[in-house]
Write a protein that holds these residues in place. Structure first.
Motif, PDB file in Angstrom:
ATOM      1  N   ILE A 138       0.838  -1.195   0.000  1.00  0.00           N
ATOM      2  CA  ILE A 138       0.000   0.000   0.000  1.00  0.00           C
ATOM      3  C   ILE A 138       0.876   1.250   0.000  1.00  0.00           C
ATOM      4  O   ILE A 138       0.605   2.216  -0.708  1.00  0.00           O
ATOM      5  CB  ILE A 138      -0.953  -0.011   1.209  1.00  0.00           C
ATOM      6  N   VAL A 139       1.941   1.218   0.785  1.00  0.00           N
ATOM      7  CA  VAL A 139       2.851   2.367   0.848  1.00  0.00           C
ATOM      8  C   VAL A 139       3.537   2.576  -0.500  1.00  0.00           C
ATOM      9  O   VAL A 139       3.860   3.709  -0.873  1.00  0.00           O
ATOM     10  CB  VAL A 139       3.875   2.170   1.975  1.00  0.00           C
ATOM     11  N   ARG A 140       3.767   1.488  -1.253  1.00  0.00           N
ATOM     12  CA  ARG A 140       4.399   1.651  -2.568  1.00  0.00           C
ATOM     13  C   ARG A 140       3.547   2.526  -3.484  1.00  0.00           C
ATOM     14  O   ARG A 140       4.073   3.287  -4.290  1.00  0.00           O
ATOM     15  CB  ARG A 140       4.636   0.292  -3.218  1.00  0.00           C
ATOM     16  N   ASP A 141       2.246   2.422  -3.369  1.00  0.00           N
ATOM     17  CA  ASP A 141       1.364   3.288  -4.156  1.00  0.00           C
ATOM     18  C   ASP A 141       1.630   4.753  -3.839  1.00  0.00           C
ATOM     19  O   ASP A 141       1.693   5.598  -4.737  1.00  0.00           O
ATOM     20  CB  ASP A 141      -0.100   2.956  -3.864  1.00  0.00           C
ATOM     21  N   VAL A 142       1.763   5.059  -2.530  1.00  0.00           N
ATOM     22  CA  VAL A 142       2.025   6.445  -2.129  1.00  0.00           C
ATOM     23  C   VAL A 142       3.419   6.888  -2.566  1.00  0.00           C
ATOM     24  O   VAL A 142       3.634   8.032  -2.960  1.00  0.00           O
ATOM     25  CB  VAL A 142       1.867   6.589  -0.602  1.00  0.00           C
ATOM     26  N   GLU A 143       4.360   5.957  -2.512  1.00  0.00           N
ATOM     27  CA  GLU A 143       5.746   6.287  -2.847  1.00  0.00           C
ATOM     28  C   GLU A 143       5.946   6.506  -4.343  1.00  0.00           C
ATOM     29  O   GLU A 143       6.681   7.412  -4.754  1.00  0.00           O
ATOM     30  CB  GLU A 143       6.680   5.155  -2.402  1.00  0.00           C
ATOM     31  N   LEU A 144       5.321   5.680  -5.161  1.00  0.00           N
ATOM     32  CA  LEU A 144       5.696   5.640  -6.576  1.00  0.00           C
ATOM     33  C   LEU A 144       4.531   5.773  -7.540  1.00  0.00           C
ATOM     34  O   LEU A 144       4.483   6.716  -8.342  1.00  0.00           O
ATOM     35  CB  LEU A 144       6.448   4.323  -6.854  1.00  0.00           C
ATOM     36  N   LEU A 197       1.095   6.372  -7.410  1.00  0.00           N
ATOM     37  CA  LEU A 197       0.152   7.490  -7.412  1.00  0.00           C
ATOM     38  C   LEU A 197       0.790   8.790  -7.923  1.00  0.00           C
ATOM     39  O   LEU A 197       0.182   9.499  -8.733  1.00  0.00           O
ATOM     40  CB  LEU A 197      -0.443   7.681  -6.021  1.00  0.00           C
ATOM     41  N   PRO A 198       2.010   9.163  -7.487  1.00  0.00           N
ATOM     42  CA  PRO A 198       2.639  10.362  -8.070  1.00  0.00           C
ATOM     43  C   PRO A 198       2.860  10.250  -9.572  1.00  0.00           C
ATOM     44  O   PRO A 198       2.662  11.219 -10.310  1.00  0.00           O
ATOM     45  CB  PRO A 198       3.973  10.462  -7.314  1.00  0.00           C
ATOM     46  N   LEU A 199       3.248   9.052 -10.040  1.00  0.00           N
ATOM     47  CA  LEU A 199       3.467   8.885 -11.474  1.00  0.00           C
ATOM     48  C   LEU A 199       2.159   8.997 -12.246  1.00  0.00           C
ATOM     49  O   LEU A 199       2.110   9.604 -13.326  1.00  0.00           O
ATOM     50  CB  LEU A 199       4.129   7.525 -11.750  1.00  0.00           C
ATOM     51  N   LEU A 201      10.416  15.442  -7.243  1.00  0.00           N
ATOM     52  CA  LEU A 201      11.134  15.394  -5.973  1.00  0.00           C
ATOM     53  C   LEU A 201      10.510  14.374  -5.025  1.00  0.00           C
ATOM     54  O   LEU A 201      11.216  13.702  -4.265  1.00  0.00           O
ATOM     55  CB  LEU A 201      11.151  16.777  -5.325  1.00  0.00           C
ATOM     56  N   TRP A 202       9.170  14.250  -5.061  1.00  0.00           N
ATOM     57  CA  TRP A 202       8.476  13.266  -4.219  1.00  0.00           C
ATOM     58  C   TRP A 202       8.923  11.847  -4.557  1.00  0.00           C
ATOM     59  O   TRP A 202       9.295  11.067  -3.676  1.00  0.00           O
ATOM     60  CB  TRP A 202       6.971  13.419  -4.407  1.00  0.00           C
TER      61      TRP A 202
END
Length: 315
Positions: free
Chosen positions: A143-149, A151-153, A175-176
Motif C-alpha cells: 500500500i505504501v508503494r502506491d504512495v511512494e511511486l 500514485l505520483p506517477l 522530488l516526491w
C-alpha cells in the motif's frame, strides 16, 4: 559438543560486508543474513515494472480485439454496443489495478516471498523480527508503494495528458518520487518506506539444492558403529508438531553451526516433544531430528499432504 569441522554457511555472503547482519528469531536463534543491495532492489523493481506494463499491454490488446469483434457483431457498429463497451472499459480498469497491486501481493505472499523481478535478482522479502512473513506486513508495504511511486506517477501522467501540469507541480512530483527512491540509500538496512512501516526488509535469497543432505553427520557411523541418527528414535507424534517452516529454520541452524543456537533449539524441541534434554550431543540430536522430520514431510507430500508450519494443519 559438535566438532570443529567446516560447515557450509546457510546463506551466501555479500560482496559488501556492511550488508551482513545477525538476525535473532523469536525463539532466540541467531541467524546470518545479508541485506539486499540497493542496486539489486532497483533492478528488481525495474523488471517488475516492465512485466506489469507488459501485462497491461496484453490486456489492452485483448480489449482492442474484443472491440473489433463487437463492431463486427453489431450491424450498426460500436455505437449500438454501448453496454458491452462500458463493461469492457470496467474490466480493463480492474485488470490494470490488479496488475499494479495484486502482482506484488500474490508473489510476495507465496512461498518464495519474491516477485519475478526479485527472483531474477536473487532477493526476497522477509520479516525483520525473524518470524513468518504475514499477510498484514505484505499488504502494508505494498500500500505504501502506491504512495511512494505509482500514485505520483499517475498524477504526473494524467496532468501532462490533460495539459494542466505546471512546472512547479512537475518539480514537486519529481522530488516526491526521487525522495522515496533514494530513501534506501540513507539507512543501513536499505529499507524503503514500506519496509519501515511493515517491519520487513529485503535480503539475499537462500539458494539450496533440496537434494543435498544438510545433516551429513546423521549418516556417519560413530565409534560404536552406529550413525547418530540411529541413536534417536522419534515417534510420529514427536515429528507431527512441526512443519516445513520449522524444518527450514532447523536447517539454517545446522548450517550456521553455532553452539549457542544448537543448544537453544535442541532444548526447545525437547520441551515441545516431551523429551529430557541432554548435554554435549545437541548437534547429533538435531541432525537426527532434522533427518526424521524431513523424511516425514516428504512422505506426506508424496500423498498430496503439506504442513506449512506448526500452526497449520496438514492439508
Amino acid at each position: 559438543m559438535s566438532d570443529s569441522r567446516a560447515v557450509e554457511p546457510w546463506i551466501r555472503r555479500s560482496a559488501n560486508p556492511k550488508l551482513d547482519r545477525i538476525l535473532v528469531t523469536p525463539e532466540g536463534v541467531p541467524l546470518n543474513v545479508t541485506v539486499a543491495a540497493a542496486g539489486a532492489r532497483a533492478g528488481a523493481l525495474a523488471l517488475d515494472i516492465v512485466i506489469i506494463i507488459g501485462l497491461i499491454l496484453v490486456a489492452t490488446l485483448i480489449g482492442a480485439v474484443l472491440l473489433w469483434a463487437f463492431g463486427v457483431a453489431f450491424d450498426g457498429g460500436l455505437e449500438n454496443a454501448s453496454g458491452p463497451l462500458q463493461f469492457l472499459a470496467v474490466l480493463w480498469i480492474i485488470s490494470v489495478f490488479l496488475f499494479r497491486n495484486a502482482y506484488f501481493l500474490y508473489f510476495e505472499l507465496g512461498d518464495r516471498a519474491a516477485t519475478w523481478g526479485k527472483r531474477a535478482m536473487g532477493i526476497r522479502v522477509a520479516a525483520r523480527d525473524g518470524g513468518r512473513l504475514t499477510a498484514e506486513a505484505v499488504i502494508a508495504r505494498n500500500i505504501v508503494r502506491d504512495v511512494e511511486l505509482f500514485l505520483p506517477l499517475v498524477f504526473l501522467t494524467s496532468g501532462e495528458a490533460s495539459g494542466t501540469m505546471t512546472d512547479m507541480t512537475a518539480l514537486a512530483g519529481f522530488l516526491w518520487v526521487l525522495m522515496f527512491l533514494l530513501f534506501p540509500l540513507f539507512n543501513r538496512d536499505r529499507l524503503r518506506g514500506g519496509d519501515v512501516i511493515a517491519g520487513t526488509w529485503v535480503i539475499q535469497n537462500v539458494k539450496k539444492n533440496l537434494g543435498d543432505i544438510v545433516a551429513p553427520a546423521a549418516l556417519e557411523a560413530g565409534t560404536d558403529g552406529r550413525a547418530p541418527a540411529a541413536l534417536y528414535q522419534f515417534s510420529d507424534d514427536d515429528l507431527s508438531v512441526y512443519g516445513e517452516y520449522e524444518l527450514q529454520t532447523l536447517e539454517n541452524v545446522l548450517r550456521s553451526d553455532q553452539d549457542d543456537a544448537l543448544q537453544k533449539v535442541a532444548a526447545s524441541i525437547c520441551q515441545k516433544i516431551g523429551w529430557e534434554p541432554g548435554s554435549g550431543d545437541e548437534r547429533a540430536f538435531l541432525e537426527a531430528y532434522y533427518t526424521a522430520l524431513r523424511a516425514r514431510l516428504e512422505r506426506s507430500m508424496r500423498f498430496g499432504k503439506r504442513r506449512k508450519d506448526k500452526h497449520s494443519v496438514e492439508e
